[in-house]
Design a protein around this motif. Structure first.
Motif, PDB file in Angstrom:
ATOM      1  N   ASN A  59       0.827  -1.202   0.000  1.00 24.91           N
ATOM      2  CA  ASN A  59       0.000   0.000   0.000  1.00 24.91           C
ATOM      3  C   ASN A  59       0.861   1.253   0.000  1.00 24.91           C
ATOM      4  O   ASN A  59       0.521   2.265  -0.618  1.00 24.91           O
ATOM      5  CB  ASN A  59      -0.926   0.010   1.216  1.00 24.91           C
ATOM      6  CG  ASN A  59      -2.023  -1.032   1.094  1.00 24.91           C
ATOM      7  OD1 ASN A  59      -2.317  -1.494  -0.011  1.00 24.91           O
ATOM      8  ND2 ASN A  59      -2.621  -1.409   2.218  1.00 24.91           N
TER       9      ASN A  59
ATOM     10  N   HIS B 280      -5.408   3.227   7.741  1.00 26.15           N
ATOM     11  CA  HIS B 280      -5.475   4.414   6.900  1.00 26.15           C
ATOM     12  C   HIS B 280      -6.662   4.397   5.944  1.00 26.15           C
ATOM     13  O   HIS B 280      -6.950   5.393   5.288  1.00 26.15           O
ATOM     14  CB  HIS B 280      -4.179   4.556   6.094  1.00 26.15           C
ATOM     15  CG  HIS B 280      -3.880   3.363   5.237  1.00 26.15           C
ATOM     16  ND1 HIS B 280      -3.459   2.165   5.775  1.00 26.15           N
ATOM     17  CD2 HIS B 280      -3.963   3.172   3.901  1.00 26.15           C
ATOM     18  CE1 HIS B 280      -3.279   1.291   4.797  1.00 26.15           C
ATOM     19  NE2 HIS B 280      -3.578   1.877   3.649  1.00 26.15           N
ATOM     20  N   ARG B 281      -7.372   3.253   5.847  1.00 24.79           N
ATOM     21  CA  ARG B 281      -8.526   3.209   4.951  1.00 24.79           C
ATOM     22  C   ARG B 281      -9.743   2.584   5.645  1.00 24.79           C
ATOM     23  O   ARG B 281     -10.612   2.005   5.021  1.00 24.79           O
ATOM     24  CB  ARG B 281      -8.187   2.427   3.683  1.00 24.79           C
ATOM     25  CG  ARG B 281      -7.751   0.986   3.887  1.00 24.79           C
ATOM     26  CD  ARG B 281      -7.217   0.392   2.591  1.00 24.79           C
ATOM     27  NE  ARG B 281      -6.961  -1.044   2.695  1.00 24.79           N
ATOM     28  CZ  ARG B 281      -7.834  -1.979   2.320  1.00 24.79           C
ATOM     29  NH1 ARG B 281      -9.000  -1.619   1.817  1.00 24.79           N
ATOM     30  NH2 ARG B 281      -7.540  -3.252   2.430  1.00 24.79           N
TER      31      ARG B 281
ATOM     32  N   GLU C 184     -11.768  13.206   9.099  1.00 15.51           N
ATOM     33  CA  GLU C 184     -13.050  13.151   8.410  1.00 15.51           C
ATOM     34  C   GLU C 184     -14.115  13.874   9.229  1.00 15.51           C
ATOM     35  O   GLU C 184     -14.513  13.425  10.297  1.00 15.51           O
ATOM     36  CB  GLU C 184     -13.471  11.706   8.186  1.00 15.51           C
ATOM     37  CG  GLU C 184     -12.877  11.094   6.937  1.00 15.51           C
ATOM     38  CD  GLU C 184     -13.509  11.647   5.676  1.00 15.51           C
ATOM     39  OE1 GLU C 184     -14.727  11.585   5.533  1.00 15.51           O
ATOM     40  OE2 GLU C 184     -12.752  12.171   4.848  1.00 15.51           O
TER      41      GLU C 184
ATOM     42  N   TYR D   8      -7.551   8.221   5.430  1.00  8.97           N
ATOM     43  CA  TYR D   8      -8.409   8.299   4.259  1.00  8.97           C
ATOM     44  C   TYR D   8      -7.647   8.735   3.015  1.00  8.97           C
ATOM     45  O   TYR D   8      -8.123   9.499   2.199  1.00  8.97           O
ATOM     46  CB  TYR D   8      -9.594   9.255   4.502  1.00  8.97           C
ATOM     47  CG  TYR D   8     -10.506   8.757   5.562  1.00  8.97           C
ATOM     48  CD1 TYR D   8     -10.401   9.254   6.860  1.00  8.97           C
ATOM     49  CD2 TYR D   8     -11.460   7.784   5.291  1.00  8.97           C
ATOM     50  CE1 TYR D   8     -11.245   8.802   7.854  1.00  8.97           C
ATOM     51  CE2 TYR D   8     -12.294   7.323   6.279  1.00  8.97           C
ATOM     52  CZ  TYR D   8     -12.183   7.841   7.561  1.00  8.97           C
ATOM     53  OH  TYR D   8     -13.012   7.393   8.534  1.00  8.97           O
ATOM     54  N   SER D   9      -6.422   8.271   2.878  1.00 10.42           N
ATOM     55  CA  SER D   9      -5.602   8.671   1.745  1.00 10.42           C
ATOM     56  C   SER D   9      -5.847   7.821   0.510  1.00 10.42           C
ATOM     57  O   SER D   9      -5.280   8.065  -0.526  1.00 10.42           O
ATOM     58  CB  SER D   9      -4.119   8.589   2.133  1.00 10.42           C
ATOM     59  OG  SER D   9      -3.784   7.250   2.453  1.00 10.42           O
ATOM     60  N   THR D  10      -6.667   6.771   0.635  1.00 14.09           N
ATOM     61  CA  THR D  10      -6.940   5.921  -0.506  1.00 14.09           C
ATOM     62  C   THR D  10      -8.425   5.844  -0.743  1.00 14.09           C
ATOM     63  O   THR D  10      -9.219   6.031   0.171  1.00 14.09           O
ATOM     64  CB  THR D  10      -6.385   4.502  -0.263  1.00 14.09           C
ATOM     65  OG1 THR D  10      -6.736   3.684  -1.379  1.00 14.09           O
ATOM     66  CG2 THR D  10      -6.947   3.888   0.999  1.00 14.09           C
ATOM     67  N   ASP D  11      -8.810   5.594  -1.978  1.00  5.10           N
ATOM     68  CA  ASP D  11     -10.219   5.521  -2.325  1.00  5.10           C
ATOM     69  C   ASP D  11     -10.849   4.203  -1.898  1.00  5.10           C
ATOM     70  O   ASP D  11     -12.066   4.073  -1.863  1.00  5.10           O
ATOM     71  CB  ASP D  11     -10.399   5.698  -3.841  1.00  5.10           C
ATOM     72  CG  ASP D  11     -10.001   7.096  -4.287  1.00  5.10           C
ATOM     73  OD1 ASP D  11     -10.092   8.013  -3.436  1.00  5.10           O
ATOM     74  OD2 ASP D  11      -9.599   7.257  -5.443  1.00  5.10           O
ATOM     75  N   VAL D  12     -10.023   3.187  -1.615  1.00  2.00           N
ATOM     76  CA  VAL D  12     -10.546   1.880  -1.243  1.00  2.00           C
ATOM     77  C   VAL D  12     -10.732   1.854   0.268  1.00  2.00           C
ATOM     78  O   VAL D  12      -9.762   1.897   1.015  1.00  2.00           O
ATOM     79  CB  VAL D  12      -9.585   0.761  -1.679  1.00  2.00           C
ATOM     80  CG1 VAL D  12     -10.156  -0.597  -1.296  1.00  2.00           C
ATOM     81  CG2 VAL D  12      -9.324   0.842  -3.173  1.00  2.00           C
ATOM     82  N   SER D  13     -11.981   1.806   0.715  1.00  2.00           N
ATOM     83  CA  SER D  13     -12.259   1.809   2.147  1.00  2.00           C
ATOM     84  C   SER D  13     -12.553   0.399   2.626  1.00  2.00           C
ATOM     85  O   SER D  13     -12.956  -0.469   1.857  1.00  2.00           O
ATOM     86  CB  SER D  13     -13.454   2.718   2.459  1.00  2.00           C
ATOM     87  OG  SER D  13     -14.605   2.263   1.773  1.00  2.00           O
TER      88      SER D  13
ATOM     89  N   ASN E 209      -4.688  -1.694   7.997  1.00  2.00           N
ATOM     90  CA  ASN E 209      -5.715  -1.002   7.221  1.00  2.00           C
ATOM     91  C   ASN E 209      -6.244   0.241   7.908  1.00  2.00           C
ATOM     92  O   ASN E 209      -7.295   0.756   7.521  1.00  2.00           O
ATOM     93  CB  ASN E 209      -6.887  -1.957   6.949  1.00  2.00           C
ATOM     94  CG  ASN E 209      -6.480  -3.147   6.121  1.00  2.00           C
ATOM     95  OD1 ASN E 209      -6.334  -3.054   4.912  1.00  2.00           O
ATOM     96  ND2 ASN E 209      -6.276  -4.286   6.781  1.00  2.00           N
TER      97      ASN E 209
ATOM     98  N   GLU F  88     -13.259   2.255   7.344  1.00  2.00           N
ATOM     99  CA  GLU F  88     -14.573   2.885   7.205  1.00  2.00           C
ATOM    100  C   GLU F  88     -15.364   2.641   8.480  1.00  2.00           C
ATOM    101  O   GLU F  88     -15.552   1.504   8.907  1.00  2.00           O
ATOM    102  CB  GLU F  88     -15.323   2.295   6.008  1.00  2.00           C
ATOM    103  CG  GLU F  88     -16.728   2.850   5.850  1.00  2.00           C
ATOM    104  CD  GLU F  88     -17.485   2.159   4.728  1.00  2.00           C
ATOM    105  OE1 GLU F  88     -18.719   2.187   4.739  1.00  2.00           O
ATOM    106  OE2 GLU F  88     -16.827   1.580   3.844  1.00  2.00           O
TER     107      GLU F  88
END
Length: 704
Positions: A268, A303-304, A329, A281-286, A301, A306
């Protein structure tokens, strides 16, 4: 998905508790959350037969509920009662499998049964694993037909919000966004529809006509938290389309925080092109939190991650609270603000008529308080709840929980805190027992400490260039201190100068006296005369000793402030008024006159002090009147005097207190110090020049 009559329901995993899906605390032990997996192979043949029997009963119940046509009354139909019991029993023990939801939702929303039956069915829809999206979409279609009552529709929406995280897909559900939006016109279901829309909203769902509709509803209904929450989310996605000003509910102090990525998550990092850290939240894949199975997965995980749709689950997870505290966020705080405000409003036992769930409400308030302690700051939704409900509170229901929440009210520029907080508390304070008074004083002391700890630590960086903001901070703290001084003065009169009450009052001023040095706040406020003199003349040595220590700390803080002022190194360019120094000097003259020089009745210069005319004093006919409050004759010190005389003259039973002078006076001082009266010691050594010089000389001899 339509279920055939002869279909077989597959066996479900026999977990005693399926609610631990988001319980991350168990990961600390390195194992899976399901603590009963290791016991599955030990199930007996009898248990297998038991579960087979339950599944058979569930299958029969589904067939019966699906095929029955007439509107049978529950009380007169024992067969219907038996099948409902089978559904509820299976749901509570092991959860329902995915394939039964469509059938049960169709039955509950088709309107062929009475609301009593439909309600029981909806309340039993507890998933064992996931809820199929297709079953939810089919259930929503029944809302178009209008066969079910409004209460059943409302319960369905509540259930949908509850299981939202467990729905396997959400694309088709999001396609019904406009359909759900149309229900906003119904005031009864509007709060729950807003909640559901909040969970479904994506940027493409934000349209100008929807914004106009929400604004029209707000103009019609007034300011509602659920409408504001949805508008806030719309503004977050499309700030250029929502032009109105909405209240901000997010924190700003940690906006620059980043969390280091796990060392094992190198792939990653390479994709993101970063070497040392990954912004949240630096990636679009949550990754939904429900999909995490181990603690290492959380680290990899983070950083992503949800957040779950049910924000209540966050309050009980220290890991998620840690993560929320670091997240940038804004939607997380908006969701939590909306959910918490709605729950507090619905569950408040003194705002809802005939609400029997006081213990559940207490537990909920305790959960909020623990989360606030963990985050070291209060929730704005909780603050608003307190402001709205304190005027209606009887001071008895959930007392300890409410006062704990009051202690975490955030420090803000709210100008009406007197009418919303202080006035309701004062009304209850004066009309309640001494124990309630002490509880309120302890609560306000913790409130002051939380304000000082959470906000004044950063006073240099935040307020160095903004004297107006600093003035607002000082004014808020000063208002609180003056309020406590006022209610304390009145309470001491009402409770006949109770020693117990005075102890809690002095505890509060133990924090006030050190605000300048300990908390870096340019503010010192002396206790009112109605507190100082009852403490000085107290019958209890603990309170007298505490007063001495408080006055010593006031002296230390004022001396430091004067030195900083003279050396032009004053903290934040603030100066104490001459009135503060003058009031301190008046109190010191009174204390020294009482405890040391026996001249309080002649030299006390405070307007509310002890100074009396000699003629009036002679009329009292009290012997040794002038010595009545020195450290030998003071009512709080008399016990020490007797014990001292017994030690130096065991055979003398006359107790000649006049003999304690000269060297014996010094010996008596040392005896008092040995009894743990440290507050008296530091006060005398700092305020009496002869003792101060002797103390310094003794210290110098020890060093040499």
């Amino acid at each position: 998905m339509q279920r055939t009559r002869g279909s077989r329901i597959p066996k479900q995993p026999r977990h005693a508790d399926q609610t631990s899906q988001t319980d991350l605390s168990a990961w600390r032990k390195g194992g899976r959350v399901d603590s009963e997996k290791s016991l599955q192979n030990q199930q007996s043949v009898d248990n297998d037969q038991k579960y087979d029997s339950q599944e058979g009963s569930l299958e029969e119940a589904l067939s019966y509920l699906e095929e029955i046509q007439d509107d049978a009354a529950l009380k007169k139909n024992s067969v219907l009662q038996k099948h409902l019991d089978a559904v509820e029993s299976t749901a509570l023990k092991q959860g329902l499998p995915p394939e039964v939801f469509e059938t049960l939702l169709n039955v509950a929303l088709s309107g062929k049964f009475a609301d009593t039956v439909n309600t029981r069915i909806l309340k039993s829809l507890i998933p064992a694993s996931v809820v199929p999206e297709s079953s939810v979409v089919t259930a929503v279609s029944w809302l178009c037909v209008g066969q079910c009552s409004g209460n059943v529709q409302l319960l369905f929406l509540k259930w949908l919000i509850t299981v939202f995280d467990l729905i396997d897909q959400k694309e088709q559900l999001n396609a019904l966004y406009g359909f759900f939006f149309s229900f906003l016109q119904d005031e009864k279901v509007c709060p729950y529809v807003c909640h559901l829309l909040y969970l479904l909203t994506r940027k493409e769902n934000v349209k100008p006509f929807r914004i106009r509709r929400l604004l029209d509803l707000q103009a019609k209904m007034g300011v509602q938290s659920h409408l504001q929450a949805l508008l806030s989310l719309y503004k977050l996605f499309c700030p250029e389309q929502v032009s109105i000003t909405l209240p901000g509910k997010t924190k700003k102090w940690n906006a620059q925080l980043v969390i280091p990525a796990s060392s094992s998550n190198t792939s990653n990092l390479e994709e993101a092109g970063e070497e040392n850290s990954v912004c949240l939240y630096s990636t679009d894949v949550s990754l939904p939190v429900e999909q995490l199975q181990t603690f290492p997965q959380l680290l990899q995980n983070i950083h992503r991650l949800e957040f779950p749709a049910q924000m209540g689950s966050v309050l009980t997870s220290p890991l998620l609270l840690h993560y929320m505290n670091c997240a940038q966020e804004e939607s997380i705080y908006l969701r939590l603000y909306y959910w918490m405000g709605q729950m507090l409003q619905e569950e408040c036992t003194w705002c809802v008529v005939d609400n029997p769930n006081e213990e559940e409400f207490k537990s909920f308030l305790e959960t909020i308080y623990k989360a606030e302690c963990f985050l070291q700051e209060g929730f704005s939704a909780c603050e608003e709840f307190l402001y709205k409900t304190l005027p209606l509170w009887d001071g008895f229901c959930c007392r300890s929980e409410i006062l704990r929440l009051v202690s975490w009210i955030p420090l803000s520029s709210f100008s009406d805190i007197k009418s919303y907080l202080y006035d309701p508390l004062a009304q209850l304070f004066f009309t309640s027992s001494i124990y309630f008074k002490c509880s309120v004083l302890e609560c306000l002391k913790e409130l002051l400490q939380n304000w000082l700890n959470c906000n004044v630590i950063q006073v240099d960086s935040e307020f160095s260039s903004s004297s107006t903001t600093l003035s607002g901070l000082v004014n808020m703290v000063a208002e609180l201190v003056h309020f406590v001084g006022w209610i304390s003065t009145v309470a001491l009169r009402l409770e006949n100068n109770s020693t117990f009450l005075l102890y809690f009052i002095l505890n509060f001023y133990g924090t006030v006296c050190d605000m300048y040095l300990k908390y870096n706040l340019p503010l010192l406020i002396m206790p009112p005369a109605g507190v100082f003199y009852p403490a000085l003349l107290s019958m209890d040595s603990v309170n007298l000793n505490k007063l001495c220590h408080i006055m010593y700390r006031y002296r230390t803080n004022l001396v430091a402030a004067k030195e900083n002022e003279l050396s032009k190194k004053n903290i934040l360019q603030f100066k104490f008024s001459n009135q503060t120094y003058q009031e301190y000097n008046q109190y010191i003259i009174a204390m020294v006159g009482c405890l040391w020089t026996s001249s309080a009745f002649q030299k006390d210069i405070h307007p509310q002090g002890l100074c009396m005319d000699d003629k009036l004093l002679r009329k009292t006919a009290v012997k040794e009147l002038k010595n009545s409050f020195n450290i030998v004759y003071h009512p709080a010190m008399m016990g020490y005097s007797v014990q001292f005389l017994q030690q130096i003259r065991p055979d003398d039973v006359t107790f000649n207190f006049k003999s304690i002078k000269g060297k014996k006076w010094d010996w008596y001082l040392e005896y008092l110090y040995s009894q743990g009266l440290k507050g008296l010691k530091v006060f005398i050594e700092s305020s009496i020049s002869r003792v101060s010089q002797a103390s310094r000389s003794k210290a110098g001899n020890v060093e040499t």
